[in-house]
Design a protein around this motif. Structure first.
Motif, mmCIF file in Angstrom:
data_model
loop_
_atom_site.group_PDB
_atom_site.id
_atom_site.type_symbol
_atom_site.label_atom_id
_atom_site.label_comp_id
_atom_site.label_asym_id
_atom_site.label_seq_id
_atom_site.Cartn_x
_atom_site.Cartn_y
_atom_site.Cartn_z
ATOM 1 N N GLY A 284 12.674 -17.384 2.003
ATOM 2 C CA GLY A 284 12.582 -18.201 0.800
ATOM 3 C C GLY A 284 11.250 -18.170 0.085
ATOM 4 N N VAL A 285 10.340 -17.289 0.476
ATOM 5 C CA VAL A 285 9.043 -17.192 -0.188
ATOM 6 C C VAL A 285 9.142 -16.130 -1.279
ATOM 7 C CG1 VAL A 285 6.589 -16.663 0.116
ATOM 8 C CG2 VAL A 285 7.855 -17.873 1.920
ATOM 9 N N PRO A 286 8.775 -16.445 -2.531
ATOM 10 C CA PRO A 286 8.854 -15.441 -3.597
ATOM 11 C C PRO A 286 8.083 -14.176 -3.230
ATOM 12 C CG PRO A 286 8.406 -17.609 -4.516
ATOM 13 C CD PRO A 286 8.287 -17.744 -3.027
ATOM 14 N N GLN A 287 8.680 -13.025 -3.519
ATOM 15 C CA GLN A 287 8.103 -11.758 -3.109
ATOM 16 C C GLN A 287 7.859 -10.858 -4.317
ATOM 17 O OE1 GLN A 287 7.260 -11.137 0.016
ATOM 18 N NE2 GLN A 287 8.177 -12.983 0.866
ATOM 19 N N PRO A 288 6.814 -10.031 -4.258
ATOM 20 C CA PRO A 288 6.595 -9.056 -5.322
ATOM 21 C C PRO A 288 7.693 -7.993 -5.325
ATOM 22 C CG PRO A 288 4.629 -9.354 -3.950
ATOM 23 C CD PRO A 288 5.770 -9.997 -3.238
ATOM 24 N N SER A 289 7.673 -7.169 -6.354
ATOM 25 C CA SER A 289 8.584 -6.038 -6.444
ATOM 26 C C SER A 289 7.787 -4.748 -6.371
ATOM 27 C CB SER A 289 9.367 -6.074 -7.762
ATOM 28 O OG SER A 289 10.239 -7.185 -7.809
ATOM 29 N N TRP A 290 8.289 -3.800 -5.561
ATOM 30 C CA TRP A 290 7.631 -2.513 -5.426
ATOM 31 C C TRP A 290 8.532 -1.414 -5.954
ATOM 32 C CZ3 TRP A 290 6.851 -6.165 -1.567
ATOM 33 C CH2 TRP A 290 5.503 -6.509 -1.322
ATOM 34 N N ALA A 291 7.937 -0.502 -6.676
ATOM 35 C CA ALA A 291 8.597 0.739 -7.055
ATOM 36 C C ALA A 291 8.198 1.787 -6.015
ATOM 37 C CB ALA A 291 8.192 1.109 -8.477
ATOM 38 N N THR A 292 8.019 3.029 -6.414
ATOM 39 C CA THR A 292 7.610 4.066 -5.476
ATOM 40 C C THR A 292 6.082 4.099 -5.426
ATOM 41 O OG1 THR A 292 9.609 5.333 -5.934
ATOM 42 C CG2 THR A 292 7.783 6.511 -4.883
ATOM 43 N N GLY A 293 5.520 3.293 -4.540
ATOM 44 C CA GLY A 293 4.078 3.206 -4.384
ATOM 45 C C GLY A 293 3.419 2.193 -5.285
ATOM 46 N N PHE A 294 3.997 1.942 -6.437
ATOM 47 C CA PHE A 294 3.413 1.023 -7.396
ATOM 48 C C PHE A 294 4.035 -0.363 -7.264
ATOM 49 C CE2 PHE A 294 3.329 5.154 -9.854
ATOM 50 C CZ PHE A 294 1.978 5.398 -9.626
ATOM 51 N N MET A 295 3.227 -1.386 -7.430
ATOM 52 C CA MET A 295 3.733 -2.731 -7.614
ATOM 53 C C MET A 295 4.025 -2.901 -9.103
ATOM 54 S SD MET A 295 1.806 -6.278 -6.490
ATOM 55 C CE MET A 295 1.967 -5.987 -4.725
ATOM 56 N N VAL A 296 5.135 -3.550 -9.418
ATOM 57 C CA VAL A 296 5.516 -3.728 -10.816
ATOM 58 C C VAL A 296 5.713 -5.210 -11.114
ATOM 59 C CG1 VAL A 296 6.488 -1.418 -11.109
ATOM 60 C CG2 VAL A 296 7.950 -3.258 -10.221
ATOM 61 N N ASP A 297 5.838 -5.523 -12.375
ATOM 62 C CA ASP A 297 5.893 -6.906 -12.844
ATOM 63 C C ASP A 297 7.061 -7.667 -12.211
ATOM 64 O OD1 ASP A 297 4.889 -8.885 -14.943
ATOM 65 O OD2 ASP A 297 7.021 -8.775 -15.456
ATOM 66 N N SER A 298 6.769 -8.889 -11.756
ATOM 67 C CA SER A 298 7.789 -9.767 -11.170
ATOM 68 C C SER A 298 7.287 -11.195 -11.282
ATOM 69 C CB SER A 298 8.034 -9.410 -9.698
ATOM 70 O OG SER A 298 6.900 -9.764 -8.908
ATOM 71 N N PRO A 299 8.174 -12.177 -11.134
ATOM 72 C CA PRO A 299 7.712 -13.560 -11.171
ATOM 73 C C PRO A 299 6.667 -13.866 -10.096
ATOM 74 C CG PRO A 299 10.088 -13.469 -11.453
ATOM 75 C CD PRO A 299 9.652 -12.081 -11.090
#
Length: 390
Positions: free
Chosen positions: A319-334
């Motif tokens: 239940g902890v908000p998590q970032p979003s990852w693409a291929t190696g890159f972190m991308v925009d997320s809440p």
């Protein structure tokens, strides 16, 4: 946008006309960095519009931060390594959907035979932490770490979910780089990413530069040994300590990421060292031409910024908000807002942030040695101000 000295600010550097509020936001961030200092560089359209620094590079003796002061970037390192991989994809040396074992045969054991390179970069490989202890001597030598990871059975079925590979990401991806280039990851990074544009950024700091690196002051709530984790998540501490190579604080008095031997070693998952200016220059160079380089090909970027891992991690609290990852890159997320939805880069423990935004033509780098934990809003405030300015 002709540069002018930043007026009435307790810091040094230059600010282009129209970016005074961004400079004010940095000044506020610097005031919140009471145990050290910070630096910020913002490039728009390939030009520096904000280039500021201030505070202490070493709070113990008051050594001042300068325009050339480099800092440990923590997990911003992962984004830099992803840029290197993108350059190798560009020239056909890496196919992200080819099995790791094609490039690194020893990796293809213990249920890892078909893992593609892309899963290493998106935290899906099931190797978030080592089950066998890794020592400082192993880290300095490189090969013992990658040998142990090659022999390890995944912690979950690869590809069925993700969990953050805090340090292991760097050795896993870095060994693929070593196998396809015949160079160490630091050498390849210097040749293909930092060197052509003269950026003061390294994966493995040259010995002659070590005395210029900042001294990190870690917030108590970044100490993984002190975290009260449920028993089922206790092994997650190994993702950061590796069973002995690093202290729970990640950086202590001459230990961990404050250890010159570690800084000189190649620790590409969290140990890259750079100035804020270098970070902004590198990220700007991924989307805009420089006098020495062309931007990353659009098809490579388009592929590598597609979300691969998001939502609940397999290992960790629910239940902890998590970032979003693409291929190696972190991308925009809440959970990890960037400048716009087109931004790609990576953040780092303690407040670090570096990324590119192709929609706005931005390269961004913020570093601080006052590594703060819960409640740290310094980079977010700067981002919000920059977004309003642009």
């Amino acid at each position: 946008m002709s540069p002018q000295p930043a007026p009435s600010l307790p810091l040094d550097g230059l600010v282009a006309a129209g970016y005074g509020k961004v400079a004010d936001a940095f000044s506020t961030a610097l005031a919140r960095s009471t145990r050290g200092g910070a630096a910020l560089t913002v490039m728009v359209g390939g030009q520096k519009v904000v280039d500021l620094w201030g505070g202490a590079a070493d709070a113990r003796d008051g050594r001042a931060w300068t325009q050339d002061t480099p800092s440990v970037t923590f997990s911003c390192s992962k984004g830099l390594l992803a840029v290197l991989v993108a350059r190798l994809v560009e020239v056909g040396k890496i196919d992200l959907d080819t099995s790791v074992s094609t490039y690194w045969p020893e990796f293809g054991q213990a249920g890892k035979e078909t893992i593609p390179v892309r899963w290493l970069l998106s935290h899906q490989a099931g190797l978030s932490y080592p089950t066998e202890d890794i020592t400082k001597a192993d880290v300095l030598a490189w090969h013992p770490v990658v040998d142990k990871l090659a022999a390890q059975t995944p912690l979950w079925e690869p590809g069925t979910g993700h969990s953050y590979h805090a340090f292991t990401y760097g050795w896993l991806v870095g060994e693929v780089v070593r196998r396809v280039t015949g160079q160490s990851v630091g050498e390849a990074f210097a040749e293909l990413v930092a060197g052509p544009i003269g950026a003061r950024a390294w994966i493995g700091v040259p010995r002659e530069e070590l005395s210029s690196v900042v001294v990190l002051a870690m917030a108590p709530d970044l100490d993984v040994d002190a975290m009260q984790l449920p028993p089922e998540f206790a092994p997650l501490k190994r993702a950061f300590t590796l069973g002995g190579a690093f202290p729970g604080t990640l950086a202590g008095e001459g230990t961990g990421l404050n250890d010159p031997d570690i800084q000189a070693a190649e620790v590409p998952g969290g140990g890259a060292v750079a100035t804020a200016r270098a970070l902004a220059e590198i990220w700007s160079s991924t989307i805009l031409p420089t006098s020495a380089t062309q931007p990353l090909p659009l098809d490579v970027v388009t592929d590598m910024v597609q979300v691969q891992s998001s939502g609940q991690q397999i290992l960790g609290p629910q239940g902890v908000p998590q970032p979003s990852w693409a291929t190696g890159f972190m991308v925009d997320s809440p959970a990890r807002p960037f400048l716009t939805s087109s931004s790609f880069g990576h953040d780092g423990a303690g407040g670090q942030l570096a990324f590119a935004d192709p929609a706005l033509g931005v390269g961004f780098g913020f570093v601080t040695n006052d590594a703060q934990g819960v409640g740290d809003i310094r980079a977010l405030d700067i981002l919000d101000t920059l977004r309003r300015t642009l």
